[in-house]
Design a protein around this motif. Structure first.
Motif, PDB file in Angstrom:
ATOM      1  N   ASP A 149       1.241   3.092  -3.604  1.00 39.30           N
ATOM      2  CA  ASP A 149       0.079   3.396  -4.426  1.00 39.30           C
ATOM      3  C   ASP A 149       0.353   4.494  -5.433  1.00 39.30           C
ATOM      4  O   ASP A 149      -0.137   4.466  -6.542  1.00 39.30           O
TER       5      ASP A 149
ATOM      6  N   THR B 201       2.403   7.646   4.644  1.00 44.76           N
ATOM      7  CA  THR B 201       1.688   6.389   4.433  1.00 44.76           C
ATOM      8  C   THR B 201       1.430   5.779   5.801  1.00 44.76           C
ATOM      9  O   THR B 201       1.958   6.264   6.815  1.00 44.76           O
TER      10      THR B 201
ATOM     11  N   HIS C 221      10.261   5.945   4.555  1.00 47.77           N
ATOM     12  CA  HIS C 221       9.851   6.307   3.196  1.00 47.77           C
ATOM     13  C   HIS C 221      10.987   6.035   2.202  1.00 47.77           C
ATOM     14  O   HIS C 221      10.769   5.446   1.141  1.00 47.77           O
TER      15      HIS C 221
ATOM     16  N   HIS D 290       0.808  -1.215   0.000  1.00 49.43           N
ATOM     17  CA  HIS D 290       0.000   0.000   0.000  1.00 49.43           C
ATOM     18  C   HIS D 290       0.841   1.264   0.000  1.00 49.43           C
ATOM     19  O   HIS D 290       0.348   2.325  -0.335  1.00 49.43           O
ATOM     20  N   ASP D 291       2.105   1.157   0.403  1.00 46.46           N
ATOM     21  CA  ASP D 291       2.938   2.343   0.435  1.00 46.46           C
ATOM     22  C   ASP D 291       3.323   2.822  -0.937  1.00 46.46           C
ATOM     23  O   ASP D 291       3.855   3.896  -1.090  1.00 46.46           O
TER      24      ASP D 291
ATOM     25  N   ARG E  91       2.589   3.007   6.933  1.00 47.43           N
ATOM     26  CA  ARG E  91       3.847   2.470   7.445  1.00 47.43           C
ATOM     27  C   ARG E  91       4.741   3.574   8.022  1.00 47.43           C
ATOM     28  O   ARG E  91       5.328   3.421   9.089  1.00 47.43           O
ATOM     29  N   THR E  92       4.847   4.707   7.296  1.00 43.27           N
ATOM     30  CA  THR E  92       5.711   5.781   7.791  1.00 43.27           C
ATOM     31  C   THR E  92       5.111   6.461   9.020  1.00 43.27           C
ATOM     32  O   THR E  92       5.846   6.893   9.911  1.00 43.27           O
TER      33      THR E  92
END
Length: 198
Positions: free
Chosen positions: A34, A68, A112, A31-32, A70-71
């Motif tokens: 996209d 995102t 990132h 998903h990061d 994750r970040t």
């Protein structure tokens, strides 16, 4: 403030551990990426190779480009950990918050950057669609004629079978018919003609 730092460290750390575990066992999504990895299928004039197609990406600010899930998890975790460390070292609340924010931003940007490098490594091994022009394939899903819609074709590219979105300016191309790729019209889309017409 110490409670906030602790909550951020525990909550973010738990999510970070879960993300890492899912990544290791191969269940983590992409998903990061996209903004870079997902390509829209051509429509309208773009699908037909017309001049009205805008191939540029939608612009966004630099900061939102790195935000995102994750970040953000990394930022929350390191904000909490750095803040807790600062408070343990008897640093006042104000400077502790600043230290936490700086650590959080640094963690966000680092994650990132690492994800971008991973994305590039994956891209290096991906199929290069430019090599499809002139190659022969077969229709997998009927391709409507006269650019009325898109179908799917299968062809062997770089020693692997790939599925591409296909358009044609000719008559309908039914499933199973051999086709030749004549033009690239998108990141995963091509224009084709029946092999018998070439």
């Amino acid at each position: 403030m110490t409670m906030i730092f602790t909550a951020c460290a525990v909550f973010g750390g738990t999510l970070l551990v879960c993300q890492t575990f899912l990544t290791v066992i191969g269940m983590s999504g992409d998903h990061d990426f996209d903004g870079d990895a997902h390509a829209e299928l051509p429509t309208g004039d773009c699908a037909h190779g017309g001049d009205g197609c805008d191939h540029g990406h939608h612009s966004s600010t630099w900061f939102f480009g790195i935000v995102t899930f994750r970040t953000m998890v990394a930022a929350i975790t390191f904000f909490g950990m750095a803040g807790m460390t600062a408070r343990t070292s008897q640093i006042a609340e104000g400077p502790s918050v600043v230290i936490g924010l700086l650590a959080g931003f640094a963690a966000m940007y680092t994650v990132h950057w690492l994800m971008k490098q991973l994305s590039r490594l994956r891209a290096d091994g991906s199929v290069r669609i430019e090599g499809a022009v002139g190659m022969k394939g077969s229709v997998y899903l009927r391709v409507p004629g006269a650019h009325q819609g898109a179908g799917k074709i299968l062809l062997n590219l770089q020693n692997r079978t790939v599925e591409l979105t296909a358009w044609t300016s000719e008559a309908d191309l039914p499933t199973g018919i051999p086709v030749i790729v004549t033009k690239i019209v998108g990141p995963d889309a091509v224009e084709v003609v029946a092999a018998s017409a070439v």
